[in-house]
Write an enzyme that holds these catalytic residues in place. Structure first.
Site, PDB file in Angstrom:
ATOM      1  N   GLU B 189      42.875  44.824  50.098  1.00 45.89           N
ATOM      2  CA  GLU B 189      41.431  44.820  50.348  1.00 45.89           C
ATOM      3  C   GLU B 189      40.968  43.704  51.271  1.00 45.89           C
ATOM      4  OE1 GLU B 189      42.746  45.735  47.528  1.00 45.89           O
ATOM      5  OE2 GLU B 189      41.744  47.584  46.967  1.00 45.89           O
ATOM      6  N   HIS B 258      36.809  47.093  35.495  1.00 46.96           N
ATOM      7  CA  HIS B 258      36.524  48.294  36.281  1.00 46.96           C
ATOM      8  C   HIS B 258      35.105  48.821  36.087  1.00 46.96           C
ATOM      9  CE1 HIS B 258      40.912  48.276  36.599  1.00 46.96           C
ATOM     10  NE2 HIS B 258      40.792  49.139  37.595  1.00 46.96           N
TER      11      HIS B 258
END
Ligand SMILES: Cc1ncc(C[n+]2csc(CCOP(=O)(O)OP(=O)(O)O)c2C)c(N)n1
Ligand SMILES: [Mg+2]
Lengths: 354, 455
Positions: B189, B258
Site C-alpha cells: 500500500e 477491519h
C-alpha cells in the site's frame, strides 16, 4: 545549464594529443583515446562551481537570517547531479529529497527563482510557500524537493510508470540518501519497478551519514548498490567525487533503463562537507575526516586539475569563476529584493478550483 | 572595498554566539570556501567559510569572545589586489539584513475566509432514464465510462484485474481496458500509493483502490504529505489529480482492525476532497466527479452497500457536484444529517418518527469535505433542531465538526443543543452482540430526535 550530450562530436574540441589521455572507455561521441574534451571539462567545472557558489551564498544568507528553518547544503556532492545530468534527455524526469538546490540548478532551473524560494519570497519557484525543501518545475521535469525521507522513491517510481504509460521514451532519475535506504517504501518501489520493468535509475547518494548517524551505525550491510539484488535490480558502485565516472555510469544506466531492461541502481560514493542542515553539532565526525576529503577528493578541484594538466589557461577558469559569481550574486540580490508573498496567497493553491 | 564578514546565525532563533576560534590569521590568503572561523552556540558548532577570495585583513572580534551578536562584523577581508591601507577608514557598522519589503500590510481575517459557509455548486436536476443496479455496478460503470472518456485514467490496486476486484467492483474492466490500465499491484500500500501519486504528478489520472481503507493507514503518508500538500508547496505548479477509493467503515464481524470509519481523518486535511456515497446514484455521480476533479479525492465506499440496489441514472454525463448535499426527505420538525450507510438508518428513523407525528428532514451529506454547510444551515433555520449521525467515533468526529459549525452559523436558530449519534468509543468488538451494541441503530436516532424535540 547544459542538459546533455546530443551535441555532435565535431562541435567539441578534443583533448590535445600527447596530453594526459583519459583512461578506460570512451563515452559517446568522443574519440576513444579520451574520456573528455576541454569544452566538456569547462562545462563540468562551470556547472559544479555554480552549485558550490550558490550553496555558499545560501549559507551566508542563512547566517544573516534571510533564510529560515532547514537548509541542507549540497557542497561536496556536486559531481553527482552534474554528472548524471550529462546523460539526461529532454523528456527525462528528476526527483530528490530536501537536499535539492544542486539538482534544481543542474536541471536548468533559474538560480534567482531557487534562491528567492529559500528566502520565502514571491519570486520563488513555489511563491515562497514551499521553501528550501519543496520546489518543482514541470518545464525542467523536476518533481521536487520532498521532506519525508524516502518519500520521493515511490513518487519517482510513479514518474517512471508514467513514462512507460505515455511511451515517451523517458527515464526517471530518482535520488535518495544512505539514510533513506533503510526505509521500507524503497523496497516496495524496487519490487514494483522491477516487476513492471519501469525506466528508472535509483541513485543513492551515499555521503556516509544520515544526519549524525554513520552508515555503519545504521545499515546491516553497507554495500548499498546491492540493495536491489533481492528484486533482480542490478547495481553499481561509482566514485561520486569524479564527474567522469559519474557521467559514464549514468550514460550506461540510462541506456539500460531506456531500452526496456527495467530499473538499475547507482550507488554514488560521495561526501557532504557541511553540516546536515544549518545547526549541526558536528560531533559525529572529526575535522580531519572532512579536511582529508576536501583536500584529496574535491570534485571541482579534480576537474580544475585536469584542465590545468591539459595546459588550459588559468585565465579562462578565472573568467568562469567571475561569471558564476555574478550569476549567484544576482540571484542573491533578487532573493532579497523580491517581496514576501501577498497575504492572500495564504489561501491560494490549496485546491484547484474546477 | 574590504569585505565585511558578519557573525552568522546557526538557526532562526539564534541572537548571539561565541566566536570560539579563528582558523586564519591576519595576512593569510583565503579562498572562497575556506573555513575562517569557528562559532558555537549551546546547540551547535559551525565553521564560517569565506565566500570570496582574498586576504584576511583585520580580525575585529578576538577568539573566545562570547555573546557576539548575529550580523555584527567580525573581520575584514581584502579583495584581490587590495592592500592593507584599504582597511583604513572602513566604517564598521553591522549591515542589517535587508528586511523584506512589506508590500502588503493589511492583516488577514482568517475566520471570515474559512468559516463562512461557501456557496455550494449548483446541482443539475437529472430527469433522464434510470436503471436499477447495485452500488457495486454503479461504481464499475462510473470507472468504465471515465476510462473510455479519458485514456489517462487507469485503475490500480490489489486484485483489481484478474480477480475482478476483491469485492468484484472492477468486474470486466481488465477485459475491456487491458493490463496497462487495470493494474494488479503487489500487497504494498505505501509503495503503490506513492507510485500512483507520482504518476498523477506526471499528468496521469490514477484511481487507487484500497481493498479497504483500513489498509490505507500504511499509505496515509503519501495521501496527505505527497498528494494533498504538493499543489500548495509548489505554489500551484504541480497538481495531483488522483482518486483514492475503497470500502470504509464497519464491515460485518471482522473485528477492530477491519472495521473503522476514516471520514474525519481525511476530512481534517486541507488539499483533499472527501466524498461518501450512499445510494447507487451517489456512487456513480460522485465517483465520476472524483475522477474528473483536478484534485486528490478520497472516495469512502461501504462494503455493506455494494450489494444494495437503487435506480441509477444511465447517462454518461451524470455527475454529482462535489460539495453539495442532498435532501433525501423533507421535514419541518428536526434535521438529521448522515452520510454513507447511515443515510439508510436515518431514513428508517424518519419513518418511525413520522408515525409519532415528528417530521424529520434527512440530509445525505454526499461530500464530507467540502461540507455543504449552507444546506444544513438552511434546514436548521427551518427545523431549529439537529441530530448528526455517523458510524465513526464521537471524538473529533464529523458530528463534532457540524456541531461547531452550527454554533458559528446557526446558533440563534437552534432550539436545542445539537445531538450527536456516533459509533461507541471503543475498538470494534468481534462478538455479534457486542458489535451490534457498538454501532448506531435506528432506535438511537429516534431517541436523539425526540430528545432535541423535547418529547
Ligand atoms: C520519515 C522521516 N524520518 C525522519 C526525518 C528527519 N530527517 C531528515 S533528513 C534525515 C537524514 C537522512 O539522511 P540521508 O538519507 O543519508 O540523506 P542526506 O541528508 O545525507 O542527504 C532525517 C533522519 C524525515 N525527514 N523523514
Ligand atoms: Mg546521507
Amino acid at each position: 545549464m547544459a542538459r546533455a550530450s546530443a551535441k555532435p562530436a565535431s562541435a567539441k574540441k578534443t583533448a590535445a594529443a600527447g596530453k594526459k589521455p583519459g583512461p578506460q572507455k570512451a563515452a559517446r561521441g568522443r574519440p576513444s583515446s579520451s574520456r573528455y574534451t576541454e569544452e566538456e571539462l569547462l562545462g563540468y567545472y562551470r556547472d559544479m562551481l555554480m552549485i558550490r557558489r550558490f550553496e555558499e551564498k545560501a549559507g551566508q544568507l542563512y547566517g544573516m537570517g534571510l533564510i529560515g528553518g532547514f537548509c541542507h547544503l549540497y557542497i561536496g556532492q556536486e559531481a553527482v547531479i552534474t554528472g548524471v545530468m550529462k546523460a539526461a534527455e529532454k523528456q527525462d524526469s528528476t526527483i530528490t529529497s530536501y537536499r535539492d538546490h544542486g539538482h534544481m540548478l543542474a536541471c536548468g532551473m533559474d538560480p534567482k527563482g531557487v534562491m528567492a524560494e529559500l528566502t520565502g519570497r514571491e519570486g520563488g519557484y513555489s511563491k515562497g510557500k514551499g521553501g528550501s525543501m519543496h520546489m518543482f518545475s514541470t518545464e525542467a521535469n523536476f518533481y521536487g524537493g520532498h521532506g519525508i525521507v524516502g518519500g520521493q522513491v515511490p513518487l519517482g517510481t510513479g514518474l517512471a510508470f508514467a513514462h512507460r504509460y505515455k511511451k515517451d521514451n523517458g527515464v526517471c532519475y530518482c535520488y535518495f540518501g544512505d539514510g533513506a535506504v533503510n526505509q521500507g517504501q524503497i523496497y516496495e518501489s524496487f519490487n514494483m519497478a522491477s516487476l513492471w520493468k519501469l525506466p528508472i535509475i535509483y541513485i543513492i547518494e551515499n555521503n556516509k551519514y544520515g544526519m549524525g548517524t554513520s552508515i555503519e551505525r545504521a545499515s546491516a550491510t553497507t554495500e548499498l548498490y546491492s540493495r536491489g539484488a533481492a528484486h533482480g535490480i542490478p547495481g553499481k558502485q561509482v566514485n561520486g567525487m569524479n564527474i567522469l565516472d559519474v557521467r559514464d555510469a549514468a550514460m550506461d544506466a540510462a541506456g539500460h533503463a531506456r531500452s526496456g531492461k527495467g530499473p538499475i541502481i547507482l550507488e554514488m560514493k560521495t561526501y557532504r562537507y557541511r553540516g546536515h542542515s544549518m545547526s549541526d553539532p558536528a560531533k559525529y565526525r572529526s575535522k580531519e575526516e572532512v579536511q582529508k576529503v576536501r583536500s584529496e577528493s574535491d570534485p571541482i578541484d579534480l576537474v580544475k586539475q585536469m584542465l590545468l594538466d591539459n595546459g588550459f589557461s588559468e585565465d579562462r577558469l578565472k573568467e568562469i569563476d567571475k561569471e558564476v559569481k555574478a550569476v549567484v550574486s544576482e540571484a542573491a540580490t533578487f532573493a532579497q529584493d523580491s517581496p514576501e508573498p501577498h497575504p492572500s496567497e495564504l489561501f491560494t493553491d490549496v485546491l484547484i478550483e474546477a | 572595498m574590504p569585505i565585511q564578514v558578519l557573525m552568522p546565525a546557526l538557526s532562526p532563533t539564534m541572537t548571539d554566539g561565541k566566536l570560539s576560534k579563528w582558523l586564519k590569521s591576519e595576512g593569510d590568503a583565503v579562498a572562497a570556501g575556506d573555513a575562517i572561523a569557528e562559532i558555537e552556540t549551546d546547540k551547535a558548532t559551525m565553521e564560517i567559510e569565506a565566500v570570496d577570495d582574498g586576504v584576511m585583513g583585520r580580525i575585529l572580534v578576538a577568539e573566545g569572545t562570547e555573546g557576539v551578536a548575529v550580523n555584527a562584523p567580525i573581520a575584514l577581508i581584502l579583495e584581490d589586489g587590495e592592500d592593507a591601507s584599504a582597511l583604513d577608514g572602513v566604517a564598521i557598522a553591522p549591515a542589517p539584513a535587508k528586511t523584506p519589503s512589506v508590500a502588503h500590510e493589511q492583516a488577514v481575517t482568517v475566520d471570515a475566509e474559512i468559516n463562512a459557509p461557501s456557496p455550494a455548486p449548483m446541482e443539475s436536476v437529472y430527469d433522464g432514464p434510470v436503471k436499477n443496479m447495485t452500488v457495486r455496478e454503479a461504481l464499475r460503470d462510473a470507472m468504465a465510462e471515465e476510462m473510455r472518456r479519458n485514456d489517462t485514467v487507469f485503475l490500480m490496486g490489489e486484485e483489481v484485474g484478474q480477480y475482478q476486484g476483491a469485492y468484484k467492483v472492477s468486474q470486466g474492466l481488465l477485459d475491456e481496458f487491458g493490463d496497462m490500465r487495470v493494474v494488479d499491484t503487489p500487497i504494498t500500500e505505501y509503495g503503490f500509493t506513492g507510485l500512483g501519486t507520482g504518476a498523477a504528478m506526471a499528468g496521469l489520472r490514477p484511481i487507487v483502490e484500497f481493498m479497504t481503507f483500513n489498509f490505507a493507514m500504511q499509505a496515509i503518508d503519501h495521501i496527505i504529505n505527497s498528494a494533498a500538500k504538493t499543489l500548495y508547496m509548489s505554489g500551484g505548479a504541480i497538481s495531483c489529480p488522483i482518486v483514492f477509493r475503497g470500502a470504509n467503515g464497519a464491515a460485518s464481524r471482522v473485528a477492530a482492525q477491519h472495521s473503522q470509519c476514516f471520514a474525519s481523518w481525511y476530512a481534517h486535511c486541507p488539499g483533499l476532497k472527501v466524498v461518501a456515497p450512499w445510494s447507487g446514484e451517489d456512487a456513480k455521480g460522485l465517483l465520476k466527479a472524483a475522477i474528473r476533479d483536478p484534485n486528490p479525492v478520497v472516495v469512502l465506499e461501504n462494503e455493506l452497500l455494494y450489494g444494495q440496489s437503487f435506480d441509477v441514472p444511465e447517462s454518461d454525463d451524470f455527475v454529482i457536484p462535489i460539495g453539495k448535499a442532498k435532501i433525501e426527505r423533507a421535514g419541518a420538525d428536526v434535521t438529521i444529517v448522515a452520510f454513507s450507510i447511515m443515510v439508510g438508518v436515518a431514513l428508517e428513523a424518519a419513518e418511525q418518527l413520522a408515525a409519532e407525528g415528528i417530521e424529520a428532514e434527512v440530509i445525505n451529506l454526499r461530500s464530507i469535505r467540502p461540507l455543504d454547510t449552507e444546506t444544513i444551515v438552511a434546514s436548521v433555520k427551518k427545523t431549529n433542531r439537529l441530530v448528526t449521525l455517523e458510524e465513526g467515533w464521537p471524538y473529533a468526529g464529523i458530528g463534532s465538526e457540524i456541531a461547531a459549525q452550527m454554533m458559528e452559523n446557526a446558533f440563534d436558530y437552534l432550539d436545542a443543543p445539537v445531538n450527536r449519534v456516533c459509533g461507541v468509543d471503543v475498538p470494534m468488538p468481534y462478538a455479534a452482540n457486542l458489535e451490534a451494541l457498538a454501532l448506531p441503530k435506528t432506535t438511537h436516532v429516534v431517541e436523539a430526535a425526540k430528545a432535541v424535540c423535547y418529547r
